[in-house]
Design a protein around this motif. Structure first.
Motif, short mmCIF file in Angstrom:
data_model
loop_
_atom_site.label_atom_id
_atom_site.label_comp_id
_atom_site.label_asym_id
_atom_site.label_seq_id
_atom_site.Cartn_x
_atom_site.Cartn_y
_atom_site.Cartn_z
N GLY A 141 11.22 78.04 -84.21
CA GLY A 141 12.31 77.94 -85.17
C GLY A 141 13.42 77.08 -84.62
N ILE A 142 13.59 75.89 -85.20
CA ILE A 142 14.61 74.95 -84.74
C ILE A 142 15.93 75.21 -85.45
N SER A 143 15.85 75.62 -86.70
CA SER A 143 17.02 76.03 -87.47
C SER A 143 16.54 77.02 -88.51
N SER A 144 17.43 77.51 -89.33
CA SER A 144 17.04 78.48 -90.35
C SER A 144 16.09 77.86 -91.38
N GLU A 145 16.11 76.52 -91.50
CA GLU A 145 15.25 75.86 -92.49
C GLU A 145 14.03 75.18 -91.87
N THR A 146 14.02 74.99 -90.56
CA THR A 146 12.97 74.17 -89.94
C THR A 146 12.21 74.97 -88.90
N SER A 147 10.86 74.89 -88.98
CA SER A 147 10.00 75.44 -87.94
C SER A 147 8.85 74.48 -87.71
N LEU A 148 8.39 74.40 -86.49
CA LEU A 148 7.33 73.47 -86.12
C LEU A 148 6.22 74.23 -85.40
N GLU A 149 4.97 73.76 -85.58
CA GLU A 149 3.81 74.44 -85.01
C GLU A 149 3.33 73.72 -83.75
N PHE A 150 2.97 74.51 -82.74
CA PHE A 150 2.43 73.97 -81.49
C PHE A 150 1.32 74.88 -80.97
N SER A 151 0.37 74.28 -80.26
CA SER A 151 -0.74 75.07 -79.70
C SER A 151 -0.34 75.80 -78.43
N HIS A 152 0.50 75.17 -77.61
CA HIS A 152 0.95 75.74 -76.34
C HIS A 152 2.47 75.59 -76.23
N VAL A 153 3.10 76.54 -75.56
CA VAL A 153 4.54 76.48 -75.37
C VAL A 153 4.87 76.80 -73.91
N ILE A 154 5.72 75.97 -73.33
CA ILE A 154 6.30 76.25 -72.01
C ILE A 154 7.78 76.52 -72.22
N ILE A 155 8.23 77.71 -71.85
CA ILE A 155 9.66 78.02 -71.93
C ILE A 155 10.27 77.66 -70.58
N ALA A 156 11.05 76.59 -70.58
CA ALA A 156 11.66 76.10 -69.33
C ALA A 156 13.17 76.22 -69.43
N THR A 157 13.63 77.45 -69.62
CA THR A 157 15.05 77.72 -69.72
C THR A 157 15.44 78.71 -68.62
N SER A 158 16.72 78.98 -68.51
CA SER A 158 17.19 79.95 -67.52
C SER A 158 16.65 81.34 -67.87
N PRO A 159 16.59 82.25 -66.90
CA PRO A 159 16.02 83.58 -67.17
C PRO A 159 16.70 84.32 -68.31
N HIS A 160 18.05 84.26 -68.38
CA HIS A 160 18.71 85.00 -69.46
C HIS A 160 18.43 84.40 -70.82
N ARG A 161 18.28 83.08 -70.89
CA ARG A 161 17.93 82.44 -72.15
C ARG A 161 16.46 82.73 -72.50
N THR A 162 15.59 82.72 -71.51
CA THR A 162 14.18 83.04 -71.74
C THR A 162 14.04 84.46 -72.28
N LEU A 163 14.80 85.37 -71.72
CA LEU A 163 14.76 86.76 -72.18
C LEU A 163 15.20 86.86 -73.63
N ALA A 164 16.22 86.11 -74.01
CA ALA A 164 16.69 86.13 -75.39
C ALA A 164 15.64 85.54 -76.34
N LEU A 165 15.00 84.45 -75.94
CA LEU A 165 13.96 83.84 -76.77
C LEU A 165 12.77 84.76 -76.95
N SER A 166 12.45 85.53 -75.89
CA SER A 166 11.26 86.38 -75.95
C SER A 166 11.41 87.53 -76.94
N GLN A 167 12.65 87.82 -77.37
CA GLN A 167 12.86 88.92 -78.31
C GLN A 167 12.20 88.65 -79.65
N SER A 168 11.98 87.38 -79.98
CA SER A 168 11.37 87.05 -81.27
C SER A 168 9.84 87.11 -81.23
N LEU A 169 9.26 87.31 -80.02
CA LEU A 169 7.81 87.44 -79.90
C LEU A 169 7.41 88.89 -80.15
#
Length: 415
Positions: free
Chosen positions: A233-261
Protein backbone atom coordinates in the motif's frame (compact mmCIF):
# COMPACT_ATOMS: atom_id res chain seq x y z
CA UNK A 1 22.70 0.59 2.22
CA UNK A 2 21.02 -2.77 2.95
CA UNK A 3 18.16 -2.13 0.54
CA UNK A 4 20.35 -0.64 -2.18
CA UNK A 5 22.91 -3.47 -2.05
CA UNK A 6 20.10 -6.06 -2.27
CA UNK A 7 18.40 -4.24 -5.15
CA UNK A 8 21.61 -3.83 -7.14
CA UNK A 9 22.48 -7.52 -6.85
CA UNK A 10 18.97 -8.60 -7.85
CA UNK A 11 18.73 -6.19 -10.78
CA UNK A 12 22.14 -7.24 -12.10
CA UNK A 13 20.88 -10.82 -12.05
CA UNK A 14 18.00 -9.86 -14.36
CA UNK A 15 15.16 -9.38 -11.88
CA UNK A 16 12.53 -6.67 -12.10
CA UNK A 17 13.25 -4.59 -9.00
CA UNK A 18 11.54 -1.56 -7.47
CA UNK A 19 13.01 0.41 -4.57
CA UNK A 20 10.66 2.49 -2.42
CA UNK A 21 12.34 5.21 -0.37
CA UNK A 22 10.30 7.32 2.03
CA UNK A 23 12.87 10.12 2.19
CA UNK A 24 13.72 12.59 -0.59
CA UNK A 25 17.19 11.05 -0.97
CA UNK A 26 18.68 7.56 -0.85
CA UNK A 27 21.13 6.17 1.68
CA UNK A 28 19.32 6.18 5.01
CA UNK A 29 21.80 7.20 7.70
CA UNK A 30 24.63 7.15 5.13
CA UNK A 31 23.69 10.30 3.26
CA UNK A 32 24.85 13.88 2.79
CA UNK A 33 23.17 17.20 3.50
CA UNK A 34 24.02 20.69 2.22
CA UNK A 35 24.81 23.38 4.79
CA UNK A 36 26.20 26.82 3.98
CA UNK A 37 27.49 25.63 0.65
CA UNK A 38 29.22 22.56 2.12
CA UNK A 39 28.27 18.91 1.66
CA UNK A 40 28.18 17.32 5.11
CA UNK A 41 27.65 13.65 5.91
CA UNK A 42 24.93 13.11 8.48
CA UNK A 43 27.70 11.46 10.49
CA UNK A 44 31.45 11.04 10.07
CA UNK A 45 31.85 7.36 9.19
CA UNK A 46 34.95 5.23 9.73
CA UNK A 47 35.43 2.08 7.67
CA UNK A 48 37.95 -0.66 8.41
CA UNK A 49 40.23 -2.55 6.07
CA UNK A 50 38.47 -5.69 7.29
CA UNK A 51 35.17 -4.57 5.73
CA UNK A 52 35.69 -6.74 2.67
CA UNK A 53 32.16 -6.61 1.25
CA UNK A 54 32.13 -2.82 1.35
CA UNK A 55 35.53 -2.68 -0.34
CA UNK A 56 34.43 -5.19 -3.00
CA UNK A 57 31.28 -3.19 -3.64
CA UNK A 58 33.20 0.08 -4.04
CA UNK A 59 35.57 -1.61 -6.49
CA UNK A 60 32.69 -3.23 -8.40
CA UNK A 61 31.01 0.16 -8.73
CA UNK A 62 34.07 1.36 -10.64
CA UNK A 63 35.09 4.07 -8.17
CA UNK A 64 38.73 5.05 -7.92
CA UNK A 65 39.56 3.70 -4.47
CA UNK A 66 42.33 6.16 -3.67
CA UNK A 67 40.21 9.14 -4.73
CA UNK A 68 37.23 7.93 -2.70
CA UNK A 69 38.93 6.77 0.50
CA UNK A 70 41.96 7.70 2.57
CA UNK A 71 43.66 4.54 3.80
CA UNK A 72 45.57 5.02 7.06
CA UNK A 73 47.45 2.26 8.89
CA UNK A 74 45.88 2.03 12.34
CA UNK A 75 47.00 5.07 14.29
CA UNK A 76 45.32 6.13 17.52
CA UNK A 77 46.41 9.63 18.50
CA UNK A 78 44.65 10.24 21.83
CA UNK A 79 45.31 13.85 22.73
CA UNK A 80 47.37 14.33 25.93
CA UNK A 81 46.98 10.62 26.73
CA UNK A 82 48.82 8.22 24.44
CA UNK A 83 49.49 7.25 20.83
CA UNK A 84 49.49 3.81 19.26
CA UNK A 85 50.53 2.90 15.74
CA UNK A 86 50.21 -0.54 14.20
CA UNK A 87 53.57 -1.62 12.81
CA UNK A 88 54.28 -2.76 9.26
CA UNK A 89 54.23 -6.45 10.23
CA UNK A 90 51.93 -9.42 9.55
CA UNK A 91 48.84 -9.63 11.75
CA UNK A 92 48.60 -9.91 14.72
CA UNK A 93 52.21 -8.79 15.29
CA UNK A 94 51.41 -5.37 13.84
CA UNK A 95 49.11 -4.72 16.82
CA UNK A 96 51.23 -6.51 19.43
CA UNK A 97 54.34 -4.52 18.58
CA UNK A 98 52.22 -1.38 18.30
CA UNK A 99 51.02 -1.95 21.87
CA UNK A 100 54.55 -2.74 23.03
CA UNK A 101 55.87 0.55 21.65
CA UNK A 102 52.83 2.72 22.42
CA UNK A 103 53.68 6.11 23.85
CA UNK A 104 52.00 7.18 27.07
CA UNK A 105 51.16 3.70 28.38
CA UNK A 106 53.03 2.22 31.32
CA UNK A 107 54.83 -1.11 30.93
CA UNK A 108 52.23 -2.84 33.07
CA UNK A 109 49.44 -1.46 30.86
CA UNK A 110 51.19 -2.59 27.69
CA UNK A 111 51.78 -6.08 29.09
CA UNK A 112 48.16 -6.33 30.28
CA UNK A 113 46.84 -5.41 26.82
CA UNK A 114 49.19 -7.86 25.06
CA UNK A 115 48.35 -10.65 27.52
CA UNK A 116 44.61 -10.10 26.95
CA UNK A 117 45.02 -10.14 23.17
CA UNK A 118 47.05 -13.36 23.27
CA UNK A 119 44.29 -14.96 25.37
CA UNK A 120 41.72 -13.86 22.79
CA UNK A 121 43.76 -15.38 19.99
CA UNK A 122 44.06 -18.68 21.87
CA UNK A 123 40.28 -18.64 22.33
CA UNK A 124 39.86 -17.79 18.64
CA UNK A 125 38.00 -14.66 19.78
CA UNK A 126 35.04 -16.83 20.78
CA UNK A 127 33.36 -16.66 24.18
CA UNK A 128 31.41 -19.54 25.69
CA UNK A 129 28.60 -17.08 26.41
CA UNK A 130 28.07 -13.46 25.48
CA UNK A 131 28.32 -10.92 28.29
CA UNK A 132 28.83 -7.16 28.74
CA UNK A 133 32.34 -6.09 27.80
CA UNK A 134 33.37 -4.45 31.08
CA UNK A 135 33.19 -7.64 33.25
CA UNK A 136 35.31 -9.48 30.67
CA UNK A 137 37.98 -6.76 30.78
CA UNK A 138 37.95 -6.67 34.58
CA UNK A 139 38.33 -10.46 34.82
CA UNK A 140 41.42 -10.20 32.66
CA UNK A 141 42.92 -7.51 34.88
CA UNK A 142 42.84 -4.67 32.38
CA UNK A 143 43.88 -1.49 34.26
CA UNK A 144 41.24 1.25 34.57
CA UNK A 145 43.33 3.73 32.58
CA UNK A 146 43.87 1.21 29.77
CA UNK A 147 40.13 0.58 29.61
CA UNK A 148 39.41 4.31 29.44
CA UNK A 149 42.14 5.07 26.91
CA UNK A 150 42.05 2.02 24.63
CA UNK A 151 39.22 -0.50 25.02
CA UNK A 152 36.40 1.99 25.64
CA UNK A 153 37.18 4.36 22.70
CA UNK A 154 37.38 1.33 20.39
CA UNK A 155 34.07 0.05 21.79
CA UNK A 156 32.31 3.37 21.21
CA UNK A 157 33.76 3.69 17.70
CA UNK A 158 32.87 0.13 16.68
CA UNK A 159 29.61 -0.60 18.55
CA UNK A 160 28.29 2.87 19.44
CA UNK A 161 27.18 1.33 22.74
CA UNK A 162 28.38 2.12 26.28
CA UNK A 163 31.05 -0.31 27.46
CA UNK A 164 28.98 -1.33 30.52
CA UNK A 165 26.27 -2.90 28.37
CA UNK A 166 28.07 -3.55 25.04
CA UNK A 167 28.20 -7.10 23.67
CA UNK A 168 31.64 -8.55 24.37
CA UNK A 169 31.27 -11.14 21.59
CA UNK A 170 30.39 -8.59 18.92
CA UNK A 171 33.33 -6.47 20.07
CA UNK A 172 35.62 -9.50 19.77
CA UNK A 173 34.28 -10.20 16.28
CA UNK A 174 35.50 -6.75 15.19
CA UNK A 175 38.90 -7.29 16.86
CA UNK A 176 39.19 -10.74 15.26
CA UNK A 177 38.56 -9.50 11.72
CA UNK A 178 40.66 -6.37 12.17
CA UNK A 179 43.77 -7.81 13.85
CA UNK A 180 43.87 -11.56 13.27
CA UNK A 181 43.93 -12.02 9.50
CA UNK A 182 45.77 -9.64 7.16
CA UNK A 183 47.91 -6.68 8.20
CA UNK A 184 45.87 -4.10 6.31
CA UNK A 185 42.58 -5.33 7.83
CA UNK A 186 43.26 -2.94 10.70
CA UNK A 187 43.67 0.06 8.39
CA UNK A 188 41.28 2.95 8.82
CA UNK A 189 39.39 3.89 5.65
CA UNK A 190 38.10 7.45 5.83
CA UNK A 191 35.74 8.65 3.05
CA UNK A 192 37.19 11.56 1.08
CA UNK A 193 33.85 12.14 -0.64
CA UNK A 194 30.41 12.24 0.93
CA UNK A 195 28.61 8.93 1.38
CA UNK A 196 25.96 9.74 -1.21
CA UNK A 197 28.70 9.95 -3.85
CA UNK A 198 30.56 6.96 -2.40
CA UNK A 199 27.72 4.44 -2.31
CA UNK A 200 24.10 5.62 -2.68
CA UNK A 201 24.32 7.32 -6.06
CA UNK A 202 26.54 4.67 -7.76
CA UNK A 203 24.25 1.88 -6.50
CA UNK A 204 21.20 3.73 -7.79
CA UNK A 205 22.83 4.02 -11.23
CA UNK A 206 23.45 0.26 -11.30
CA UNK A 207 19.82 -0.46 -10.41
CA UNK A 208 18.46 1.90 -13.07
CA UNK A 209 20.96 0.67 -15.68
CA UNK A 210 19.57 -2.85 -15.31
CA UNK A 211 15.97 -1.79 -15.63
CA UNK A 212 15.15 -1.28 -11.96
CA UNK A 213 12.97 1.53 -10.67
CA UNK A 214 13.67 3.85 -7.74
CA UNK A 215 10.86 5.85 -6.17
CA UNK A 216 11.89 8.45 -3.59
CA UNK A 217 9.40 10.36 -1.44
CA UNK A 218 7.29 7.19 -1.59
CA UNK A 219 6.68 5.62 1.79
CA UNK A 220 5.13 2.16 1.94
CA UNK A 221 2.21 2.39 4.35
CA UNK A 222 1.29 -1.31 4.62
CA UNK A 223 2.22 -4.77 3.36
CA UNK A 224 -0.40 -7.48 2.87
CA UNK A 225 -0.02 -11.11 1.83
CA UNK A 226 -1.91 -12.15 -1.33
CA UNK A 227 -2.25 -15.38 -3.28
CA UNK A 228 0.33 -14.13 -5.80
CA UNK A 229 2.76 -12.63 -3.31
CA UNK A 230 2.37 -9.27 -1.61
CA UNK A 231 0.40 -6.09 -2.02
CA UNK A 232 2.20 -2.89 -1.03
CA UNK A 233 0.00 0.00 0.00
CA UNK A 234 1.67 3.17 -1.26
CA UNK A 235 -1.29 5.41 -0.43
CA UNK A 236 -4.95 4.98 0.41
CA UNK A 237 -5.71 4.78 -3.33
CA UNK A 238 -2.66 2.92 -4.67
CA UNK A 239 -1.38 -0.61 -4.11
CA UNK A 240 1.15 -2.59 -6.14
CA UNK A 241 1.76 -6.34 -6.42
CA UNK A 242 5.15 -8.03 -5.99
CA UNK A 243 6.31 -11.65 -5.74
CA UNK A 244 9.02 -10.98 -3.14
CA UNK A 245 9.54 -8.19 -0.61
CA UNK A 246 12.65 -7.11 1.29
CA UNK A 247 11.91 -4.78 4.20
CA UNK A 248 15.06 -2.69 4.53
CA UNK A 249 13.97 -0.19 7.15
CA UNK A 250 14.96 0.48 10.75
CA UNK A 251 13.70 -2.06 13.32
CA UNK A 252 11.00 0.23 14.73
CA UNK A 253 9.70 1.00 11.24
CA UNK A 254 9.84 -2.69 10.29
CA UNK A 255 7.82 -3.55 13.38
CA UNK A 256 5.19 -0.97 12.41
CA UNK A 257 4.97 -2.30 8.84
CA UNK A 258 4.63 -5.88 10.07
CA UNK A 259 1.39 -5.01 11.88
CA UNK A 260 -0.44 -5.10 8.54
CA UNK A 261 0.65 -8.71 7.88
CA UNK A 262 -1.54 -11.58 9.01
CA UNK A 263 1.43 -13.38 10.60
CA UNK A 264 3.53 -11.48 13.11
CA UNK A 265 7.25 -11.23 12.48
CA UNK A 266 9.59 -12.42 15.21
CA UNK A 267 11.22 -9.11 16.10
CA UNK A 268 13.00 -8.11 19.28
CA UNK A 269 12.08 -4.74 20.75
CA UNK A 270 15.34 -2.99 19.92
CA UNK A 271 16.77 -0.11 21.88
CA UNK A 272 18.84 2.60 20.23
CA UNK A 273 21.93 4.72 20.69
CA UNK A 274 22.55 8.23 19.31
CA UNK A 275 25.47 9.75 17.43
CA UNK A 276 26.08 13.50 17.48
CA UNK A 277 28.30 15.09 14.84
CA UNK A 278 29.41 18.66 15.51
CA UNK A 279 30.74 20.42 12.40
CA UNK A 280 32.85 23.50 13.13
CA UNK A 281 34.00 25.80 10.34
CA UNK A 282 37.26 27.57 11.20
CA UNK A 283 39.15 29.94 8.87
CA UNK A 284 40.57 28.09 5.86
CA UNK A 285 44.16 28.14 7.13
CA UNK A 286 43.29 26.17 10.32
CA UNK A 287 44.64 22.64 10.40
CA UNK A 288 44.74 20.05 13.19
CA UNK A 289 47.95 18.06 13.88
CA UNK A 290 46.34 14.82 12.62
CA UNK A 291 43.52 13.86 10.28
CA UNK A 292 41.92 11.99 13.19
CA UNK A 293 42.47 12.84 16.86
CA UNK A 294 40.93 11.04 19.84
CA UNK A 295 40.05 12.49 23.24
CA UNK A 296 39.72 10.76 26.60
CA UNK A 297 38.55 13.78 28.61
CA UNK A 298 35.41 15.85 28.19
CA UNK A 299 32.54 15.31 25.75
CA UNK A 300 34.34 15.18 22.38
CA UNK A 301 35.55 11.71 21.42
CA UNK A 302 37.05 12.05 17.92
CA UNK A 303 37.89 15.08 15.79
CA UNK A 304 38.42 14.80 12.02
CA UNK A 305 40.19 17.48 10.02
CA UNK A 306 38.02 17.59 6.91
CA UNK A 307 40.50 19.92 5.23
CA UNK A 308 43.21 17.25 5.23
CA UNK A 309 40.66 14.51 4.56
CA UNK A 310 38.52 15.84 1.73
CA UNK A 311 39.62 19.39 0.94
CA UNK A 312 36.99 21.21 3.05
CA UNK A 313 39.57 23.63 4.43
CA UNK A 314 39.12 24.69 8.03
CA UNK A 315 36.20 22.31 8.63
CA UNK A 316 36.41 20.00 11.66
CA UNK A 317 33.94 17.20 12.42
CA UNK A 318 33.67 16.10 16.06
CA UNK A 319 31.99 12.81 16.91
CA UNK A 320 30.16 11.95 20.14
CA UNK A 321 29.05 8.31 20.17
CA UNK A 322 26.43 6.64 22.36
CA UNK A 323 24.26 8.07 25.12
CA UNK A 324 25.54 10.58 27.66
CA UNK A 325 24.90 13.87 29.43
CA UNK A 326 25.48 15.81 26.20
CA UNK A 327 22.00 14.72 25.07
CA UNK A 328 20.47 17.10 27.64
CA UNK A 329 22.18 20.13 26.08
CA UNK A 330 20.59 22.18 23.35
CA UNK A 331 22.56 22.37 20.12
CA UNK A 332 23.99 25.84 20.69
CA UNK A 333 25.26 24.96 24.18
CA UNK A 334 26.71 21.68 22.90
CA UNK A 335 28.44 23.45 20.01
CA UNK A 336 29.94 26.04 22.36
CA UNK A 337 31.15 23.28 24.69
CA UNK A 338 32.91 21.41 21.87
CA UNK A 339 34.54 24.64 20.64
CA UNK A 340 35.84 25.23 24.17
CA UNK A 341 37.22 21.68 24.44
CA UNK A 342 39.02 21.99 21.10
CA UNK A 343 40.44 25.38 22.13
CA UNK A 344 41.78 23.79 25.33
CA UNK A 345 43.38 20.97 23.33
CA UNK A 346 44.69 23.24 20.54
CA UNK A 347 45.16 26.78 21.99
CA UNK A 348 46.14 28.28 18.64
CA UNK A 349 42.71 27.63 17.09
CA UNK A 350 41.03 30.74 15.72
CA UNK A 351 37.42 31.76 16.37
CA UNK A 352 35.10 29.57 14.28
CA UNK A 353 32.82 31.02 11.61
CA UNK A 354 29.86 28.70 12.21
CA UNK A 355 28.79 25.49 13.95
CA UNK A 356 26.31 22.83 12.81
CA UNK A 357 25.15 19.99 15.08
CA UNK A 358 23.65 16.90 13.47
CA UNK A 359 21.96 14.62 15.99
CA UNK A 360 20.92 11.13 14.95
CA UNK A 361 18.83 10.06 17.95
CA UNK A 362 18.43 6.51 16.62
CA UNK A 363 21.75 6.24 14.83
CA UNK A 364 22.30 2.56 15.66
CA UNK A 365 20.66 -0.22 17.58
CA UNK A 366 22.11 -0.75 21.06
CA UNK A 367 24.50 -3.67 20.55
CA UNK A 368 23.97 -5.22 23.98
CA UNK A 369 25.06 -8.59 25.35
CA UNK A 370 22.86 -11.52 24.40
CA UNK A 371 20.78 -9.49 21.94
CA UNK A 372 18.58 -11.70 19.75
CA UNK A 373 18.77 -10.42 16.19
CA UNK A 374 16.32 -11.66 13.52
CA UNK A 375 17.37 -13.75 10.52
CA UNK A 376 17.11 -12.28 7.03
CA UNK A 377 14.63 -15.00 6.05
CA UNK A 378 11.34 -14.56 7.90
CA UNK A 379 8.64 -17.08 8.78
CA UNK A 380 6.57 -15.68 5.89
CA UNK A 381 7.59 -17.17 2.50
CA UNK A 382 9.27 -14.67 0.16
CA UNK A 383 9.46 -11.94 2.80
CA UNK A 384 12.94 -10.91 3.96
CA UNK A 385 14.52 -8.44 6.39
CA UNK A 386 17.62 -6.44 5.49
CA UNK A 387 19.51 -4.10 7.77
CA UNK A 388 22.55 -3.90 10.00
CA UNK A 389 20.35 -5.04 12.92
CA UNK A 390 19.68 -8.48 11.43
CA UNK A 391 21.64 -11.60 12.37
CA UNK A 392 25.38 -11.28 11.76
CA UNK A 393 28.79 -10.91 13.36
CA UNK A 394 29.00 -7.13 13.15
CA UNK A 395 27.40 -4.25 15.05
CA UNK A 396 25.52 -1.44 13.28
CA UNK A 397 27.93 -0.67 10.42
CA UNK A 398 27.78 -0.08 6.68
CA UNK A 399 29.52 -3.45 6.29
CA UNK A 400 26.80 -5.19 8.31
CA UNK A 401 24.08 -3.50 6.25
CA UNK A 402 25.66 -4.48 2.93
CA UNK A 403 26.20 -8.10 4.04
CA UNK A 404 22.56 -8.29 5.17
CA UNK A 405 21.21 -6.90 1.90
CA UNK A 406 23.35 -9.19 -0.21
CA UNK A 407 22.27 -12.17 1.90
CA UNK A 408 18.61 -11.37 1.17
CA UNK A 409 19.36 -11.13 -2.56
CA UNK A 410 21.19 -14.48 -2.46
CA UNK A 411 18.25 -16.17 -0.71
CA UNK A 412 15.85 -14.88 -3.38
CA UNK A 413 18.16 -15.94 -6.21
CA UNK A 414 18.57 -19.40 -4.69
CA UNK A 415 14.81 -19.81 -4.44
Amino acid sequence: MAGLSAASMLSEAGNDVTVFEAAPQLGGRARAITWRGQLLDNGQHILLGAYQQTINLINDLGLDFNSALLRLPLSLNMHSSYSLRAKHLPAPFNLLFGLLLAKGLSWSERVAAIRFFIWLKIKNFKLDRDEPLIPLLNRHHQPARLIKWLWEPLCLAALNTPIKIASAQTYLNVLRDSFNRKRNDSDLLLPKIDLSQLLSEPLAKVIIKHGGKIKTNTPVEKIQKTNQGFSLGISSETSLEFSHVIIATSPHRTLALSQSLNTALELTAFEYQPIYTVYIQYPAQVQLPFVMTGFTKGVAQWAFDRGQLCGQKGLVAVIISAEGPHQKLNQQVLGDLIIKELKTAFPSLATPEWVKVIAEKRATFACTAGLKRPAQKTNIPNLYLAGDYTAGDYPATIEGAIISGQRCAQLILQS
